[in-house]
Design a protein around this motif. Structure first.
Motif, PDB file in Angstrom:
ATOM      1  N   PHE A 197       0.867  -1.302   0.034  1.00  0.00           N
ATOM      2  CA  PHE A 197      -0.070  -0.108   0.005  1.00  0.00           C
ATOM      3  C   PHE A 197       0.703   1.150  -0.107  1.00  0.00           C
ATOM      4  O   PHE A 197       1.954   1.496   0.568  1.00  0.00           O
ATOM      5  N   THR A 198       0.540   2.326  -0.863  1.00  0.00           N
ATOM      6  CA  THR A 198       0.888   3.479  -0.782  1.00  0.00           C
ATOM      7  C   THR A 198       0.126   4.391   0.524  1.00  0.00           C
ATOM      8  O   THR A 198      -0.893   4.340   0.231  1.00  0.00           O
ATOM      9  N   VAL A 199       0.826   4.816   1.518  1.00  0.00           N
ATOM     10  CA  VAL A 199       0.010   5.608   2.508  1.00  0.00           C
ATOM     11  C   VAL A 199       0.053   7.049   2.057  1.00  0.00           C
ATOM     12  O   VAL A 199       1.098   7.758   2.262  1.00  0.00           O
ATOM     13  N   VAL A 200      -1.307   7.314   1.884  1.00  0.00           N
ATOM     14  CA  VAL A 200      -1.345   8.942   1.218  1.00  0.00           C
ATOM     15  C   VAL A 200      -2.077   9.772   2.585  1.00  0.00           C
ATOM     16  O   VAL A 200      -3.039   9.082   2.840  1.00  0.00           O
ATOM     17  N   SER A 201      -1.336  10.616   3.047  1.00  0.00           N
ATOM     18  CA  SER A 201      -2.088  11.424   4.188  1.00  0.00           C
ATOM     19  C   SER A 201      -2.572  12.767   3.585  1.00  0.00           C
ATOM     20  O   SER A 201      -1.955  13.486   2.716  1.00  0.00           O
ATOM     21  N   LEU A 202      -3.957  12.911   3.965  1.00  0.00           N
ATOM     22  CA  LEU A 202      -4.655  14.379   3.600  1.00  0.00           C
ATOM     23  C   LEU A 202      -4.079  15.323   4.483  1.00  0.00           C
ATOM     24  O   LEU A 202      -4.316  15.149   5.689  1.00  0.00           O
ATOM     25  N   THR A 203      -3.604  16.489   4.055  1.00  0.00           N
ATOM     26  CA  THR A 203      -3.226  17.467   4.791  1.00  0.00           C
ATOM     27  C   THR A 203      -3.756  18.883   4.289  1.00  0.00           C
ATOM     28  O   THR A 203      -3.566  19.028   3.071  1.00  0.00           O
ATOM     29  N   PRO A 204      -3.993  20.062   5.050  1.00  0.00           N
ATOM     30  CA  PRO A 204      -3.920  21.258   4.188  1.00  0.00           C
ATOM     31  C   PRO A 204      -2.594  22.117   4.217  1.00  0.00           C
ATOM     32  O   PRO A 204      -2.726  23.031   3.534  1.00  0.00           O
ATOM     33  N   ASP A 205      -1.664  21.148   4.611  1.00  0.00           N
ATOM     34  CA  ASP A 205      -0.301  21.908   4.156  1.00  0.00           C
ATOM     35  C   ASP A 205      -0.195  22.165   2.798  1.00  0.00           C
ATOM     36  O   ASP A 205      -0.170  21.481   1.717  1.00  0.00           O
ATOM     37  N   PRO A 206       0.131  23.698   2.429  1.00  0.00           N
ATOM     38  CA  PRO A 206       0.190  23.926   1.059  1.00  0.00           C
ATOM     39  C   PRO A 206       1.645  23.441   0.346  1.00  0.00           C
ATOM     40  O   PRO A 206       1.847  23.295  -0.937  1.00  0.00           O
ATOM     41  N   ALA A 207       2.353  22.589   1.205  1.00  0.00           N
ATOM     42  CA  ALA A 207       3.534  22.234   0.576  1.00  0.00           C
ATOM     43  C   ALA A 207       3.521  20.866   0.040  1.00  0.00           C
ATOM     44  O   ALA A 207       4.439  20.208  -0.459  1.00  0.00           O
ATOM     45  N   ALA A 208       2.311  20.241   0.351  1.00  0.00           N
ATOM     46  CA  ALA A 208       1.980  18.978  -0.069  1.00  0.00           C
ATOM     47  C   ALA A 208       1.433  19.061  -1.375  1.00  0.00           C
ATOM     48  O   ALA A 208       1.445  19.889  -2.008  1.00  0.00           O
ATOM     49  N   VAL A 209       1.623  17.613  -2.020  1.00  0.00           N
ATOM     50  CA  VAL A 209       1.265  17.752  -3.709  1.00  0.00           C
ATOM     51  C   VAL A 209      -0.338  17.799  -3.820  1.00  0.00           C
ATOM     52  O   VAL A 209      -1.104  17.207  -2.691  1.00  0.00           O
ATOM     53  N   HIS A 210      -0.891  18.021  -4.933  1.00  0.00           N
ATOM     54  CA  HIS A 210      -1.925  17.917  -5.276  1.00  0.00           C
ATOM     55  C   HIS A 210      -2.507  16.350  -5.304  1.00  0.00           C
ATOM     56  O   HIS A 210      -1.762  15.433  -5.546  1.00  0.00           O
ATOM     57  N   LEU A 211      -3.918  16.521  -4.639  1.00  0.00           N
ATOM     58  CA  LEU A 211      -4.175  14.968  -4.321  1.00  0.00           C
ATOM     59  C   LEU A 211      -4.154  13.920  -5.699  1.00  0.00           C
ATOM     60  O   LEU A 211      -3.837  12.763  -5.641  1.00  0.00           O
ATOM     61  N   ALA A 212      -4.488  14.820  -6.829  1.00  0.00           N
ATOM     62  CA  ALA A 212      -4.476  13.845  -8.100  1.00  0.00           C
ATOM     63  C   ALA A 212      -3.065  13.209  -8.271  1.00  0.00           C
ATOM     64  O   ALA A 212      -2.733  12.110  -8.646  1.00  0.00           O
ATOM     65  N   GLU A 213      -1.999  13.919  -8.066  1.00  0.00           N
ATOM     66  CA  GLU A 213      -0.937  13.660  -8.473  1.00  0.00           C
ATOM     67  C   GLU A 213      -0.490  12.387  -7.225  1.00  0.00           C
ATOM     68  O   GLU A 213       0.300  11.596  -7.662  1.00  0.00           O
ATOM     69  N   ALA A 214      -0.756  12.969  -6.047  1.00  0.00           N
ATOM     70  CA  ALA A 214      -0.387  11.496  -5.092  1.00  0.00           C
ATOM     71  C   ALA A 214      -1.378  10.252  -5.414  1.00  0.00           C
ATOM     72  O   ALA A 214      -0.683   9.308  -4.950  1.00  0.00           O
ATOM     73  N   MET A 215      -2.362  10.189  -6.053  1.00  0.00           N
ATOM     74  CA  MET A 215      -3.075   9.175  -6.247  1.00  0.00           C
ATOM     75  C   MET A 215      -2.694   8.512  -7.537  1.00  0.00           C
ATOM     76  O   MET A 215      -2.882   7.362  -7.969  1.00  0.00           O
ATOM     77  N   ALA A 216      -1.933   9.374  -8.276  1.00  0.00           N
ATOM     78  CA  ALA A 216      -1.463   8.537  -9.575  1.00  0.00           C
ATOM     79  C   ALA A 216      -0.589   7.326  -9.891  1.00  0.00           C
ATOM     80  O   ALA A 216       0.355   7.709  -8.952  1.00  0.00           O
ATOM     81  N   GLY A 217      -1.196   6.446 -10.375  1.00  0.00           N
ATOM     82  CA  GLY A 217      -0.202   5.113 -10.505  1.00  0.00           C
ATOM     83  C   GLY A 217       0.050   4.544  -9.504  1.00  0.00           C
ATOM     84  O   GLY A 217       0.798   3.244  -9.449  1.00  0.00           O
ATOM     85  N   ALA A 218      -0.635   4.485  -8.148  1.00  0.00           N
ATOM     86  CA  ALA A 218      -0.368   3.816  -7.106  1.00  0.00           C
ATOM     87  C   ALA A 218      -1.380   2.528  -7.411  1.00  0.00           C
ATOM     88  O   ALA A 218      -2.549   2.710  -7.739  1.00  0.00           O
ATOM     89  N   GLU A 219      -0.660   1.372  -7.083  1.00  0.00           N
ATOM     90  CA  GLU A 219      -1.687   0.081  -7.329  1.00  0.00           C
ATOM     91  C   GLU A 219      -2.802  -0.229  -6.052  1.00  0.00           C
ATOM     92  O   GLU A 219      -3.749  -0.450  -6.032  1.00  0.00           O
ATOM     93  N   LYS A 220      -1.900   0.010  -4.829  1.00  0.00           N
ATOM     94  CA  LYS A 220      -2.815  -0.117  -3.680  1.00  0.00           C
ATOM     95  C   LYS A 220      -2.565   1.281  -2.853  1.00  0.00           C
ATOM     96  O   LYS A 220      -1.452   1.726  -2.678  1.00  0.00           O
ATOM     97  N   VAL A 221      -3.747   1.719  -2.367  1.00  0.00           N
ATOM     98  CA  VAL A 221      -3.682   3.007  -1.585  1.00  0.00           C
ATOM     99  C   VAL A 221      -4.466   3.079  -0.278  1.00  0.00           C
ATOM    100  O   VAL A 221      -5.416   2.207  -0.055  1.00  0.00           O
ATOM    101  N   ALA A 222      -3.574   3.330   0.905  1.00  0.00           N
ATOM    102  CA  ALA A 222      -4.135   3.661   2.180  1.00  0.00           C
ATOM    103  C   ALA A 222      -4.090   5.132   2.376  1.00  0.00           C
ATOM    104  O   ALA A 222      -3.065   5.797   2.518  1.00  0.00           O
ATOM    105  N   LEU A 223      -5.325   5.667   2.739  1.00  0.00           N
ATOM    106  CA  LEU A 223      -5.789   7.032   2.593  1.00  0.00           C
ATOM    107  C   LEU A 223      -5.726   7.536   4.090  1.00  0.00           C
ATOM    108  O   LEU A 223      -6.791   6.774   4.830  1.00  0.00           O
ATOM    109  N   LEU A 224      -4.996   8.325   4.709  1.00  0.00           N
ATOM    110  CA  LEU A 224      -4.711   8.426   5.994  1.00  0.00           C
ATOM    111  C   LEU A 224      -5.639   9.886   6.237  1.00  0.00           C
ATOM    112  O   LEU A 224      -5.471  10.828   5.617  1.00  0.00           O
ATOM    113  N   LEU A 225      -6.659   9.866   7.034  1.00  0.00           N
ATOM    114  CA  LEU A 225      -7.571  10.946   7.516  1.00  0.00           C
ATOM    115  C   LEU A 225      -7.585  11.497   8.903  1.00  0.00           C
ATOM    116  O   LEU A 225      -7.594  10.414   9.617  1.00  0.00           O
TER     117      LEU A 225
END
Lengths: 275, 275
Positions: A197-225
């Motif tokens: 799993f690619t662990v993707v954390s959602l954050t309001p931090d402006p330094a984070a990457v756009h959600l679309a970029e974060a999700m691109a190409g990952a086979e399995k995703v664990a979204l952390l909220l």
């Protein structure tokens, strides 16, 4: 032919599962809490009857029971008919939906069990609001998430209000609690990585990457909220592969956690469908 | 230096704007409705003070007023200090946030005014739930929508609960009501088209195109959202350029209207940012 038993005495012990309803569905370790799972209404009661939770009985007004039995058939448990007045006396308040179902808690699923075959999962930390938990289950189920994992600090997902707000999806979508304390449960995130799993954390931090970029190409995703106010703990952030943000207009607030989750689930589903 | 006036008598007429608060913010045409705009709390009161709505007064507990004045400065209207008990007697219930502000309704904006320079707008039909209206404003403001247009059958956007749930964004994001009745307001959608907007309707219909496809390449978008149960009227559907859907997992329900809106606003913003 379903046999419906009419009960006229609010003190009848067969109605005990529905007594003092604002407390009886609390966790069994809380005062007065029986730990029952309670579903309400014509949409959600059938979902409880079809779930892995062992149903104990169904109770309702005559007209609602007729609609329920018409649609669902025999639930295989006692069905009690009561008047609105009797039900209000038993439950402690007026229940205008007029249809209830009680079940026992099913044995908890393990993290291993819920991850079996899963490609998209959501991991919650510190989400203490029942309505948010319910909305997250509704949105996750609708947008193709395979399982929900609980880190520390979250509200009980089997509380009555969660069942209602989730439209019963908390009874269908597999979930499990990750082991550990507030500062150690995050080690489970490393196990998720080991499982691919690619662990993707959602954050309001402006330094984070756009959600679309974060999700691109990952086979399995664990979204952390995390919770709306404090957000994710530092421990959780450190165990993250990708920090993702939903771009917000200047001068506005971050989205509600359930809404942000829905946007992220949509983006994940979009990436799987459209590449 | 802001001068704060302490009031100890709950019957003091200077507190009349906050009297019987569950009714006083109803539309002026309803019984007891004064049509005032009421903001609550340290986040939203400053937003009302900075809005186009003419502020009448601020009232609160001493500590809350101190925080407000510290952060905001002089609101230029009378500031009344009251105790929790006095405020509860005036309002008719306990207000734990302890900070309120009342304003008059500003003159309604016209459709022309709110469309000036707008590239992304949302049009609502039959959204009668105050919380949904509030959430739609919060999500629209956060995700870059320029204006909200009301078709027929929607709840009053200046009701107190809308102001609170929107986190004050209903006071900032321009909105206007489209002219006509339940069956004629949709003519206004043709005007939107003449102004270069692509009218995109959100629908659970599986025959509709994926939301991403619907948004791709449109220069100006008007997103049409209907009530959760009945959805959009046939008249509104007929005035639509593109019918868009958010793909849902089998056996699940459509998203809440505010959540579906957030997903669509995100997709619109995504198309503008990432192409």
């Amino acid at each position: 032919m379903v046999s419906v038993i009419r009960i006229e005495d609010p003190l009848d012990p067969r109605l005990d599962d529905y007594r003092d309803l604002n407390r009886s569905d609390s966790r069994p370790d809380l005062p007065g809490g029986k730990g029952l799972v309670i579903a309400e209404g014509l949409l959600v009661v059938p979902r409880l009857c079809q779930s892995r939770f062992p149903v104990r009985s169904v109770v309702g007004f005559g007209s609602r029971l007729a609609s329920f039995i018409d649609e669902f058939g025999d639930p295989g448990v006692p069905v009690y008919e009561v008047t609105r007045e009797v039900l209000a006396q038993v439950a402690g308040f007026d229940l205008h939906r007029g249809l209830l179902c009680a079940a026992d808690r099913a044995p908890a699923l393990s993290v291993d069990e819920v991850l079996e075959g899963a490609r998209s999962v959501v991991v919650l930390e510190g989400v203490g609001d029942h309505e948010n938990i319910g909305s997250i289950f509704r949105n996750a189920a609708g947008l193709g998430v395979d399982a929900v994992l609980f880190g520390a600090g979250c509200a009980d997902p089997l509380y009555r209000r969660v069942v209602r707000v989730s439209m019963g999806h908390v009874l269908r979508l597999p979930f499990a609690h990750m082991e550990g304390t507030r500062t150690t449960w995050q080690r489970g995130l490393d196990e998720l990585k080991q499982r691919g799993f690619t662990v993707v954390s959602l954050t309001p931090d402006p330094a984070a990457v756009h959600l679309a970029e974060a999700m691109a190409g990952a086979e399995k995703v664990a979204l952390l909220l995390g919770a709306e106010g404090p957000g994710l703990t530092e421990h959780a952030m450190r165990a993250t592969d990708v920090r993702a943000r939903i771009p917000m207009a200047p001068g506005t607030d971050s989205l509600n956690v359930a809404t942000a989750g829905a946007v992220a689930f949509y983006e994940r589903d979009r990436a799987l469908r459209l590449g």
